[in-house]
Design a protein around this motif. Structure first.
Motif, PDB file in Angstrom:
ATOM      1  N   TYR A 143       0.589  -1.266   0.118  1.00  0.00           N
ATOM      2  CA  TYR A 143       0.631  -0.359   0.322  1.00  0.00           C
ATOM      3  C   TYR A 143       1.148   1.369  -0.086  1.00  0.00           C
ATOM      4  O   TYR A 143       0.278   2.302  -0.458  1.00  0.00           O
ATOM      5  CB  TYR A 143      -1.092  -0.130   1.654  1.00  0.00           C
ATOM      6  N   TYR A 144       2.233   1.269   0.765  1.00  0.00           N
ATOM      7  CA  TYR A 144       2.464   2.131   1.027  1.00  0.00           C
ATOM      8  C   TYR A 144       3.840   2.548  -0.338  1.00  0.00           C
ATOM      9  O   TYR A 144       3.359   3.623  -1.251  1.00  0.00           O
ATOM     10  CB  TYR A 144       3.821   2.247   2.078  1.00  0.00           C
ATOM     11  N   LYS A 145       3.410   1.455  -1.175  1.00  0.00           N
ATOM     12  CA  LYS A 145       4.133   2.076  -2.789  1.00  0.00           C
ATOM     13  C   LYS A 145       3.474   2.802  -3.446  1.00  0.00           C
ATOM     14  O   LYS A 145       3.728   3.094  -4.590  1.00  0.00           O
ATOM     15  CB  LYS A 145       5.059   0.695  -3.199  1.00  0.00           C
ATOM     16  N   GLN A 146       1.881   1.953  -3.647  1.00  0.00           N
ATOM     17  CA  GLN A 146       1.203   2.335  -4.246  1.00  0.00           C
ATOM     18  C   GLN A 146       1.154   4.000  -3.834  1.00  0.00           C
ATOM     19  O   GLN A 146       1.292   4.606  -4.893  1.00  0.00           O
ATOM     20  CB  GLN A 146      -0.183   2.002  -3.966  1.00  0.00           C
ATOM     21  N   ALA A 147       0.841   4.531  -2.433  1.00  0.00           N
ATOM     22  CA  ALA A 147       0.532   5.948  -2.057  1.00  0.00           C
ATOM     23  C   ALA A 147       1.597   6.541  -3.137  1.00  0.00           C
ATOM     24  O   ALA A 147       2.125   7.940  -2.990  1.00  0.00           O
ATOM     25  CB  ALA A 147       0.179   5.312  -0.673  1.00  0.00           C
ATOM     26  N   ALA A 148       3.406   5.889  -2.852  1.00  0.00           N
ATOM     27  CA  ALA A 148       4.953   6.867  -2.829  1.00  0.00           C
ATOM     28  C   ALA A 148       4.331   7.228  -4.599  1.00  0.00           C
ATOM     29  O   ALA A 148       4.718   8.045  -4.646  1.00  0.00           O
ATOM     30  CB  ALA A 148       5.828   5.835  -2.714  1.00  0.00           C
ATOM     31  N   PHE A 149       4.292   5.892  -5.581  1.00  0.00           N
ATOM     32  CA  PHE A 149       4.184   5.859  -6.753  1.00  0.00           C
ATOM     33  C   PHE A 149       2.810   7.148  -7.093  1.00  0.00           C
ATOM     34  O   PHE A 149       3.201   8.369  -8.165  1.00  0.00           O
ATOM     35  CB  PHE A 149       3.283   5.077  -7.215  1.00  0.00           C
ATOM     36  N   GLY A 150       2.138   7.572  -5.952  1.00  0.00           N
ATOM     37  CA  GLY A 150       1.066   8.726  -6.572  1.00  0.00           C
ATOM     38  C   GLY A 150       1.064  10.154  -5.854  1.00  0.00           C
ATOM     39  O   GLY A 150       0.372  11.013  -6.054  1.00  0.00           O
ATOM     40  N   GLY A 151       2.519  10.303  -5.305  1.00  0.00           N
ATOM     41  CA  GLY A 151       2.905  11.352  -4.886  1.00  0.00           C
ATOM     42  C   GLY A 151       2.855  11.728  -3.550  1.00  0.00           C
ATOM     43  O   GLY A 151       3.291  12.882  -2.960  1.00  0.00           O
ATOM     44  N   HIS A 152       2.834  10.382  -2.760  1.00  0.00           N
ATOM     45  CA  HIS A 152       2.128  11.048  -0.523  1.00  0.00           C
ATOM     46  C   HIS A 152       4.307  11.076  -0.272  1.00  0.00           C
ATOM     47  O   HIS A 152       4.431   9.780  -0.409  1.00  0.00           O
ATOM     48  CB  HIS A 152       1.722   9.950  -0.345  1.00  0.00           C
TER      49      HIS A 152
END
Length: 136
Positions: A110-119
């Protein structure tokens, strides 16, 4: 009929009391309507209200409200909303009565997904977990 964007925007105004009388119960109803129409940010806001016991939610996090919150966070995360992806990462990193024990592998996903989304906080948590794993 109002669009999901209009319902969400009015929900935010009601929740925050911006230009209207603050009314969290009305905000919850508007978020529910927008969420039913597929609005990921409305799902996220509604989940937060359930989790925090606001707007008619349960402050004691009864199982049904906790499950509703988790389901809404997941739906928002699956729709690509980075804040929800980050929230799911935190829930799995920490563990709670709904997600169960910690699940670091799911948290990282989930963190990877969010990081790729700019979080930015997701990037920080990934860095922290990477360091933690290397030190073990």
């Amino acid at each position: 009929a109002w669009s999901h964007e209009q319902l969400f925007a009015l929900g935010l105004l009601c929740e925050r009391g911006a230009g209207v009388v603050k009314d969290e119960e009305r905000a919850r109803v508007l978020y529910q309507k927008a969420a039913k129409k597929g609005h990921p940010m409305a799902k996220f806001q509604l989940a937060a209200m359930y989790e925090e016991g606001r707007g008619g939610g349960s402050a004691s996090m009864e199982e049904s409200y906790a499950t509703k919150a988790l389901d809404l966070y997941k739906e928002a995360a699956e729709a690509g909303f980075a804040n929800a992806q980050y929230k799911m990462g935190r829930l799995y990193e920490i563990g709670n009565n709904v997600v169960g024990d910690k699940n670091i592998e799911l948290a990282i996903q989930y963190y990877k997904q969010a990081a790729f989304g700019g979080h930015a906080l997701a990037v920080y948590r990934l860095s922290y977990l990477n360091k933690w794993f290397r030190e073990k």
